[in-house]
Scaffold this motif. Structure first.
Motif, PDB file in Angstrom:
ATOM      1  N   THR A  85       0.825  -1.223   0.000  1.00 12.20           N
ATOM      2  CA  THR A  85       0.000   0.000   0.000  1.00 12.20           C
ATOM      3  C   THR A  85       0.853   1.264   0.000  1.00 12.20           C
ATOM      4  O   THR A  85       0.352   2.357   0.312  1.00 12.20           O
ATOM      5  CB  THR A  85      -0.919   0.005   1.235  1.00 12.20           C
ATOM      6  OG1 THR A  85      -0.095  -0.046   2.427  1.00 12.20           O
ATOM      7  CG2 THR A  85      -1.860  -1.181   1.223  1.00 12.20           C
ATOM      8  N   ALA A 108     -10.410   7.953  -2.852  1.00 10.37           N
ATOM      9  CA  ALA A 108     -10.062   9.188  -3.557  1.00 10.37           C
ATOM     10  C   ALA A 108     -10.951  10.339  -3.107  1.00 10.37           C
ATOM     11  O   ALA A 108     -10.494  11.481  -2.921  1.00 10.37           O
ATOM     12  CB  ALA A 108     -10.177   8.985  -5.060  1.00 10.37           C
ATOM     13  N   ILE A 117      -6.464  -2.628  -8.223  1.00  8.08           N
ATOM     14  CA  ILE A 117      -7.183  -1.370  -8.034  1.00  8.08           C
ATOM     15  C   ILE A 117      -8.674  -1.613  -8.218  1.00  8.08           C
ATOM     16  O   ILE A 117      -9.211  -1.543  -9.327  1.00  8.08           O
ATOM     17  CB  ILE A 117      -6.696  -0.296  -9.037  1.00  8.08           C
ATOM     18  CG1 ILE A 117      -5.180  -0.182  -9.028  1.00  8.08           C
ATOM     19  CG2 ILE A 117      -7.355   1.042  -8.731  1.00  8.08           C
ATOM     20  CD1 ILE A 117      -4.599   0.284  -7.738  1.00  8.08           C
ATOM     21  N   VAL A 170      -0.428   4.285  -1.687  1.00 14.43           N
ATOM     22  CA  VAL A 170      -1.509   5.032  -1.030  1.00 14.43           C
ATOM     23  C   VAL A 170      -0.949   6.005   0.010  1.00 14.43           C
ATOM     24  O   VAL A 170      -1.268   7.197   0.021  1.00 14.43           O
ATOM     25  CB  VAL A 170      -2.511   4.057  -0.373  1.00 14.43           C
ATOM     26  CG1 VAL A 170      -3.566   4.840   0.412  1.00 14.43           C
ATOM     27  CG2 VAL A 170      -3.168   3.183  -1.416  1.00 14.43           C
ATOM     28  N   TYR A 177     -11.398   2.365  -4.173  1.00 16.69           N
ATOM     29  CA  TYR A 177     -10.489   3.460  -4.501  1.00 16.69           C
ATOM     30  C   TYR A 177     -11.240   4.745  -4.837  1.00 16.69           C
ATOM     31  O   TYR A 177     -10.729   5.841  -4.637  1.00 16.69           O
ATOM     32  CB  TYR A 177      -9.549   3.052  -5.623  1.00 16.69           C
ATOM     33  CG  TYR A 177      -8.330   2.333  -5.108  1.00 16.69           C
ATOM     34  CD1 TYR A 177      -7.130   3.008  -4.924  1.00 16.69           C
ATOM     35  CD2 TYR A 177      -8.388   0.996  -4.750  1.00 16.69           C
ATOM     36  CE1 TYR A 177      -6.011   2.362  -4.424  1.00 16.69           C
ATOM     37  CE2 TYR A 177      -7.280   0.338  -4.242  1.00 16.69           C
ATOM     38  CZ  TYR A 177      -6.099   1.019  -4.086  1.00 16.69           C
ATOM     39  OH  TYR A 177      -4.997   0.375  -3.573  1.00 16.69           O
TER      40      TYR A 177
END
Length: 288
Positions: free
Chosen positions: A98, A161, A152, A101, A157
């Motif tokens: 990750t 986001a 993904i 991220v 996500y």
């Protein structure tokens, strides 16, 4: 170069902050973390775990209660940043895949440091984050090689986001609010300073006028004193001396004729002395 770097890291500017900025910031972070926990419950975000988020939420609630009832503190602000930093690091070491991220989440810490503390703390946290990113990169290479493949999923996500965007917007709104209030306070202080300068100029003009009047009055009083001293030493002393002399002769003279002449001289001198005293009084009264 070392001196410039040290100066850049340790340099500080005092930005005036409202009393409630720390409470509001921690409250907003607590709400965002709560949303993140709800998202993790509803959708697996693939980047952290629910126990970590709940632990972070619990720590934030403790900080929020502390600030609410005991007031703001630099220690609380740094504690909030340290908790976020530890949460990011623990999550990364638990899930090295990750890294893509957390490398975008960690720069929010220096921004929060600027809101909580000052420019110096923001610089220090920025240096810590940059060093941490390099360390995490080396750790990730050791664990996964030079690269790794990430799955993904669209819904997790998209949620992450949205949450990331919301967090950045909130941070910048807090910063804008902080700087806006600081700017308003500076403008208010500037207006106060301008008004004080104007008042000082007015007072200065009044003081100059008062000093000029007092100086003129003192000069006039000095002139009256000089005039009085002149009259006393010249005009008053002459008839007074005649009177004293006549009195002395009267005490020593037995001749009636001579005594009569001395009495006439005494009367003339007394009359002259009376005229001089009246003139002095009239002169001083005119000046007053």
């Amino acid at each position: 170069m070392d001196l410039k770097l040290r100066d850049w890291i340790l340099r500080d500017y005092n930005v005036p902050k409202s009393e409630g900025i720390q409470l509001i910031t921690i409250l907003v972070l607590t709400i965002l973390i709560s949303c993140l926990a709800v998202g993790e419950i509803l959708v697996d975000l693939k980047a952290t775990s629910l126990p970590l988020i709940l632990s972070l939420l619990g720590c934030n609630l403790i900080l929020l209660i502390w600030v609410k009832y005991f007031g703001k503190s630099k220690i609380i602000g740094h504690a909030q940043l340290l908790i976020l930093y530890i949460m990011f690091q623990v999550s990364f070491f638990m899930l090295p895949n990750t890294f893509h991220v957390f490398m975008y989440w960690m720069p929010s810490i220096p921004l929060l440091a600027l809101i909580f503390g000052n420019v110096r703390s923001s610089h220090i946290w920025l240096a810590i984050i940059l060093i941490t990113l390099w360390i995490d990169s080396s750790y990730g290479i050791q664990q996964n090689g030079k690269e790794y493949s990430a799955t993904i999923p669209y819904i997790p996500y998209s949620f992450a986001a949205s949450f990331f965007t919301l967090t950045l917007v909130v941070c910048f709104l807090l910063l804008y609010n902080l700087l806006g209030r600081s700017y308003s306070r500076l403008r208010s202080k500037n207006r106060e300073v301008i008004e004080l300068i104007s008042q000082l100029k007015t007072m200065n003009g009044s003081l100059e006028s008062i000093v000029k009047e007092r100086t003129q009055d003192i000069e006039e009083r000095n002139e009256r004193l000089k005039r009085y001293a002149f009259m006393n030493s010249h005009l008053v002393r002459a008839p007074l001396a005649n009177i004293l002399g006549a009195v002395q002769h009267l005490q020593d003279e037995n001749d009636r004729k001579k005594s009569k002449e001395l009495m006439e001289l005494l009367m003339v001198s007394a009359s002259n002395l009376d005229d001089v005293i009246k003139e002095v009084g009239k002169s001083l009264a005119e000046k007053e």
